[in-house]
Design a protein around this motif. Sequence first.
Motif, short mmCIF file in Angstrom:
data_model
loop_
_atom_site.label_atom_id
_atom_site.label_comp_id
_atom_site.label_asym_id
_atom_site.label_seq_id
_atom_site.Cartn_x
_atom_site.Cartn_y
_atom_site.Cartn_z
N ARG A 1 -3.08 -6.52 -13.53
CA ARG A 1 -4.30 -7.27 -13.85
C ARG A 1 -4.43 -8.50 -12.94
N GLU A 2 -3.31 -9.21 -12.75
CA GLU A 2 -3.34 -10.38 -11.86
C GLU A 2 -3.69 -9.97 -10.43
N ARG A 3 -3.17 -8.84 -10.02
CA ARG A 3 -3.48 -8.36 -8.67
C ARG A 3 -4.96 -8.01 -8.55
N ALA A 4 -5.51 -7.36 -9.58
CA ALA A 4 -6.92 -6.99 -9.57
C ALA A 4 -7.80 -8.23 -9.55
N GLU A 5 -7.43 -9.26 -10.32
CA GLU A 5 -8.23 -10.49 -10.34
C GLU A 5 -8.20 -11.18 -8.98
N GLU B 1 -1.65 -1.02 -3.48
CA GLU B 1 -2.00 -1.28 -2.08
C GLU B 1 -2.63 -0.05 -1.43
N VAL B 2 -2.04 1.11 -1.67
CA VAL B 2 -2.51 2.33 -1.01
C VAL B 2 -3.86 2.77 -1.56
N THR B 3 -4.02 2.71 -2.89
CA THR B 3 -5.28 3.16 -3.48
C THR B 3 -6.35 2.08 -3.47
N GLY B 4 -5.93 0.82 -3.35
CA GLY B 4 -6.88 -0.28 -3.42
C GLY B 4 -7.46 -0.47 -4.80
N ASP B 5 -6.81 0.11 -5.83
CA ASP B 5 -7.37 0.10 -7.18
C ASP B 5 -6.26 -0.12 -8.21
#
Length: 328
Positions: free
Chosen positions: A300-304, A244-248
């Motif tokens: 990975r799910e969060r990134a998708e 959340e903080v890094t957005g990555d």
Amino acid sequence: MSRLAFRAAAAVVGVALLAVYLTAALFVADLLRVLWAARPDLPVLLALLAAAALGSAYLSYRLGTAQILANLEGDRVPRERAPDLHRRVDSLAARMDVARPKLYVTDARAPNAFAVGGGADGGALVIDRSLFRLLAPREIEAIFAHELAHLEGNDGFAIAMADGIGRSLVGIATVVALPALLALSGLAAASAWIRGRPGDRSGPFARLHRALAGALFAGFVLATLVARSRSRKREFAADDRAAEVTGDPVALARALRRIERATDPTWSFAPFSTHKRTDGAAERWLSTHPSTDERVERLRERAEAQGPTRRIPAGPSRTTAGRGRARR
């Protein structure tokens, strides 16, 4: 010595052992009875026991934190020696609800980073020097954010308190059961000697003793499992907060994979290494960290869900569940 003489001598030994154990059991029982008679009102007693458990857990936490920092094979890093490193940590701390931690760089001979302490003093962030060679800048930032998330949630304190309170409760139960344990142990030993079989522990008293001791041990294991389960949940929460903080989330996933691969043995006798993988359920339950596969899959799910991202490295062919790796 004739068989009759041996049985007579064994019976005398058995009676003597019974007398010793029962005397000890009665002494402990009388002591507990005196303490119980002098107890305050029940609400006050419960408050005192709770205060003692909390105080013991807190003292253990503070001493443990101080010992970790005292035993570090590294140095505290002043701002003038590593201004860029301090700027990175300052930037992350400003985006999070955490006081700026003290920075330590160590040579642990394995890529690692961990946070200790927390609260008003800011705690400490310990970084192994090899991370700077292994990880890209975005990946290092993601690892820093993960560790700062532990400080933000004061996770070390919460887990230490949960573990300490659980152990205190088991300790109280053990003290209460001590007279019974002593009496059963004496009865088991005495009956074995009287039967002329000193090493035999198959009698009913021995089985009762094992059952009571086993129940107390099960309580200790349960307290440990609860604390370890909470620790694994806090690792997931720290991953989420770092993403959340890094957005990555991809950067953190890549960092975890790189660290995992760096700690995997590649030499020919790797199956005998202390870093050997295992699928054992017991080790998974006792681990303080979830497997890297689980953590990377969640990221990975969060990134998708966020949209197209860079590829997350695939995991090894075998599962990493329950591995006792470097803390991240």
